[in-house]
Every structure is written in C-alpha cells, then in structure tokens.
Write a protein that holds these residues in place. Structure first.
Motif, PDB file in Angstrom:
ATOM      1  N   GLU A   1       2.656 -31.916   6.838  1.00 39.10           N
ATOM      2  CA  GLU A   1       1.379 -31.296   6.525  1.00 39.10           C
ATOM      3  C   GLU A   1       0.378 -31.663   7.626  1.00 39.10           C
ATOM      4  OE1 GLU A   1       0.787 -30.379   2.060  1.00 39.10           O
ATOM      5  OE2 GLU A   1       0.769 -32.565   2.259  1.00 39.10           O
ATOM      6  N   SER A   2      -0.743 -30.980   7.646  1.00 36.33           N
ATOM      7  CA  SER A   2      -1.707 -31.167   8.732  1.00 36.33           C
ATOM      8  C   SER A   2      -2.263 -32.592   8.788  1.00 36.33           C
ATOM      9  CB  SER A   2      -2.857 -30.170   8.600  1.00 36.33           C
ATOM     10  OG  SER A   2      -3.506 -30.315   7.345  1.00 36.33           O
ATOM     11  N   ASP A   3      -2.279 -33.296   7.656  1.00 39.54           N
ATOM     12  CA  ASP A   3      -2.805 -34.662   7.647  1.00 39.54           C
ATOM     13  C   ASP A   3      -1.751 -35.710   7.980  1.00 39.54           C
ATOM     14  OD1 ASP A   3      -1.243 -34.700   5.376  1.00 39.54           O
ATOM     15  OD2 ASP A   3      -2.823 -35.394   4.027  1.00 39.54           O
ATOM     16  N   GLY A   4      -0.533 -35.263   8.335  1.00 35.48           N
ATOM     17  CA  GLY A   4       0.534 -36.186   8.702  1.00 35.48           C
ATOM     18  C   GLY A   4       1.447 -36.571   7.563  1.00 35.48           C
ATOM     19  N   THR A   5       1.126 -36.160   6.337  1.00 33.29           N
ATOM     20  CA  THR A   5       2.006 -36.414   5.196  1.00 33.29           C
ATOM     21  C   THR A   5       3.263 -35.564   5.329  1.00 33.29           C
ATOM     22  OG1 THR A   5       0.121 -36.872   3.749  1.00 33.29           O
ATOM     23  CG2 THR A   5       2.204 -36.300   2.675  1.00 33.29           C
ATOM     24  N   TYR A   6       4.403 -36.118   4.927  1.00 26.86           N
ATOM     25  CA  TYR A   6       5.648 -35.363   4.905  1.00 26.86           C
ATOM     26  C   TYR A   6       5.945 -34.913   3.478  1.00 26.86           C
ATOM     27  CZ  TYR A   6       6.942 -36.927   9.622  1.00 26.86           C
ATOM     28  OH  TYR A   6       6.987 -37.162  10.974  1.00 26.86           O
ATOM     29  N   LEU A   7       6.201 -33.634   3.309  1.00 27.26           N
ATOM     30  CA  LEU A   7       6.759 -33.132   2.061  1.00 27.26           C
ATOM     31  C   LEU A   7       8.272 -33.173   2.218  1.00 27.26           C
ATOM     32  CD1 LEU A   7       4.525 -29.982   1.364  1.00 27.26           C
ATOM     33  CD2 LEU A   7       4.150 -32.364   0.668  1.00 27.26           C
ATOM     34  N   VAL A   8       8.978 -33.806   1.276  1.00 27.67           N
ATOM     35  CA  VAL A   8      10.425 -33.967   1.381  1.00 27.67           C
ATOM     36  C   VAL A   8      11.090 -33.517   0.088  1.00 27.67           C
ATOM     37  CG1 VAL A   8      10.187 -35.894   2.991  1.00 27.67           C
ATOM     38  CG2 VAL A   8      10.376 -36.362   0.550  1.00 27.67           C
ATOM     39  N   THR A   9      12.307 -32.993   0.214  1.00 24.21           N
ATOM     40  CA  THR A   9      13.039 -32.577  -0.981  1.00 24.21           C
ATOM     41  C   THR A   9      13.713 -33.761  -1.652  1.00 24.21           C
ATOM     42  OG1 THR A   9      14.959 -32.036   0.392  1.00 24.21           O
ATOM     43  CG2 THR A   9      13.422 -30.244  -0.124  1.00 24.21           C
ATOM     44  N   ALA A  10      13.886 -34.855  -0.918  1.00 30.23           N
ATOM     45  CA  ALA A  10      14.405 -36.121  -1.442  1.00 30.23           C
ATOM     46  C   ALA A  10      14.053 -37.186  -0.409  1.00 30.23           C
ATOM     47  CB  ALA A  10      15.921 -36.059  -1.646  1.00 30.23           C
ATOM     48  N   PRO A  11      13.909 -38.443  -0.843  1.00 31.82           N
ATOM     49  CA  PRO A  11      13.555 -39.497   0.116  1.00 31.82           C
ATOM     50  C   PRO A  11      14.551 -39.586   1.268  1.00 31.82           C
ATOM     51  CG  PRO A  11      13.274 -40.279  -2.132  1.00 31.82           C
ATOM     52  CD  PRO A  11      13.975 -38.953  -2.235  1.00 31.82           C
TER      53      PRO A  11
END
Length: 262
Positions: free
Chosen positions: A110-120
């Motif tokens: 995401e633009s703020d550096g957060t990762y969206l993940v489907t699993a860790p």
C-alpha cells in the motif's frame, strides 16, 4: 569506466547487507565516503518503509533519491515524497496464481508501506519491521498496485522459474528471486526505470553511472549503467549481464569497487 563515476546505484539485499541484515564497517565507510562526493541512489525491490532505514543507516544526504519496488516508485529521501510511480491491475495474475500455485502466498504494497498479504510470509521476508495485514484474495488489490509478490516457502527457485512460464505473464514485468519468490511489476518497469527518473533530477547521464547488484532484478540496472558490477554470489545470468564481477557481500565486494575511486 576509467573516469570517476558521476553517480552510484546500489542494490541492498545481498549487495550492501547480508541475509541477517548485517553491513560491514568497510562497506559502510566506503558508501559514506562515496555519498560525500557523488549521488548514491539505493535501487531495491524493497518498499519505501524498509528502504528508508537503510538509507538512514548509511547516512545518505537529505535531498537525494531512492528507487523502491523494483523501479515502480522513485522517492525523495528522507521525506518520502513520490517523484514517480508506476502501477498495474494485478487481478488477472492473482487468478492465474491461484490456478497454478494454489498454496502460494501473495502480497502487495500500500502507499504507506503496509503489505497486504493473503497469509503471513516467513519471518524477515518482507523486512524485519514491515507492517502487514492479512486479507482475502478478493481484498488484495481493489486498485492498481506497484507490484505483486508471490511466495511459496515449500517450493524451490527452479519451481518458480517454471511457474513464471506457466502463468503466461503478459503486459507485466517479472523477476524470479533467490528463493521461491516472484515479483510482478508494471510492464516495462525495472530498476533502470527509476534510475532514469533519479538521474534526470541530477541532470546526469547513465554513461557515468556505476551500478552494483546481485539479483535477477538487477540485470536491467547493470546493463543500463555505464559500468555494471555483479556481486560474487550472483546467479550466472546476472554475472553474464555485468561488465565485471566483484567479491560477495560477505567479502565486502561493494567496498572493493568503491575504493577504486572514492
């Protein structure tokens, strides 16, 4: 390149730092001396959130640039202003991945550096301090993204080379990593894309650029630069694309090269 480089582009993982995030005093000193004389541009597959701490650790001067996300984002250091950004719609690729690699884990930035993940992901894969949020496939990419990461710890590097072939990737760029890791980027985007943007800010030509890297995602950067150097531990195809091969990260390969001029 006989003349002193006018700018230096450096990969991070496997080039500046080892797998334990260690950076030798020799490399740190060489980069700091170099950055005091010419622009040093970090060019990495990392997100901005995990690139900035490395730039700070190196003491890079304010007002410079870093190339993140394999060239999809060029950022101003240290404030994080986006100078250039390239995105794509990954929905078709996500569907194909689920067909050919149903157990693979996927992530987007995401633009703020957060990762969206489907699993860790395995510890440290996305950076020690990376922020993650687990979501379903349908929530992974509701809007265009800078890159899609595909990872399966139970598969091998060669398995992922074959996976890239099976996916029939069209309209995107992709890079197979050291492990079972596949980076999908917007079509035509690689580290050289961001470096072109950064060099333009300095009014510099690529003929004066010295670039050092160790991964398949560094090939375009190494061939774009006036002098491209592969690390000693790089895959054969990376070494073949480079003008020269230096020592490994464990043997301070970056310092060996920079000490010629700086």
């Amino acid at each position: 390149m006989r003349a002193k480089p006018t700018a230096v582009a450096l990969d991070i993982d496997g080039t500046l730092i080892d797998h334990d995030e260690g950076m030798s005093p020799a490399v740190l000193d060489a980069v700091r001396r170099t950055a005091a004389q010419v622009p040093v541009i970090l060019a990495t597959g990392r997100a901005w959130s995990t690139t900035r701490p490395v730039a700070e650790r190196l003491g890079l001067p304010a007002g410079g640039f870093v190339v993140c996300s394999n060239g999809a984002r060029t950022m101003r250091f240290p404030d994080g202003d986006v100078v250039d950004e390239r995105t794509f719609d990954p929905s078709t690729v996500i569907t194909s991945v689920r067909k050919y690699a149903p157990n693979a884990r996927m992530a987007v930035e995401e633009s703020d550096g957060t990762y969206l993940v489907t699993a860790p992901f395995p510890d440290g894969d996305l950076g020690r301090d990376a922020r993650i949020r687990v979501v379903g496939d349908d929530e992974l990419a509701p809007q265009p993204v800078t890159r899609l990461i595909i990872r399966d710890p139970d598969q091998s590097e060669s398995d992922f080379v074959h996976l890239a072939e099976r996916l029939g990737l069209h309209g995107v760029s992709y890079f197979v990593g050291w492990t079972a890791w596949l980076d999908i980027a917007p079509e035509g985007v690689d580290k050289s894309t961001g470096l072109k943007v950064a060099l333009a800010q300095y009014d510099l030509e690529p003929s004066g650029l010295l670039a050092i890297g160790d991964g398949r995602n560094d090939i375009e950067m190494l061939t774009y630069a006036g002098l491209g150097i592969a690390m000693g531990s790089a895959p054969d195809e990376v070494k073949s694309a480079a003008d020269e091969v230096t020592k490994s990260v464990q043997d301070d390969g970056v310092a060996t090269i920079l000490n010629r001029w700086f």
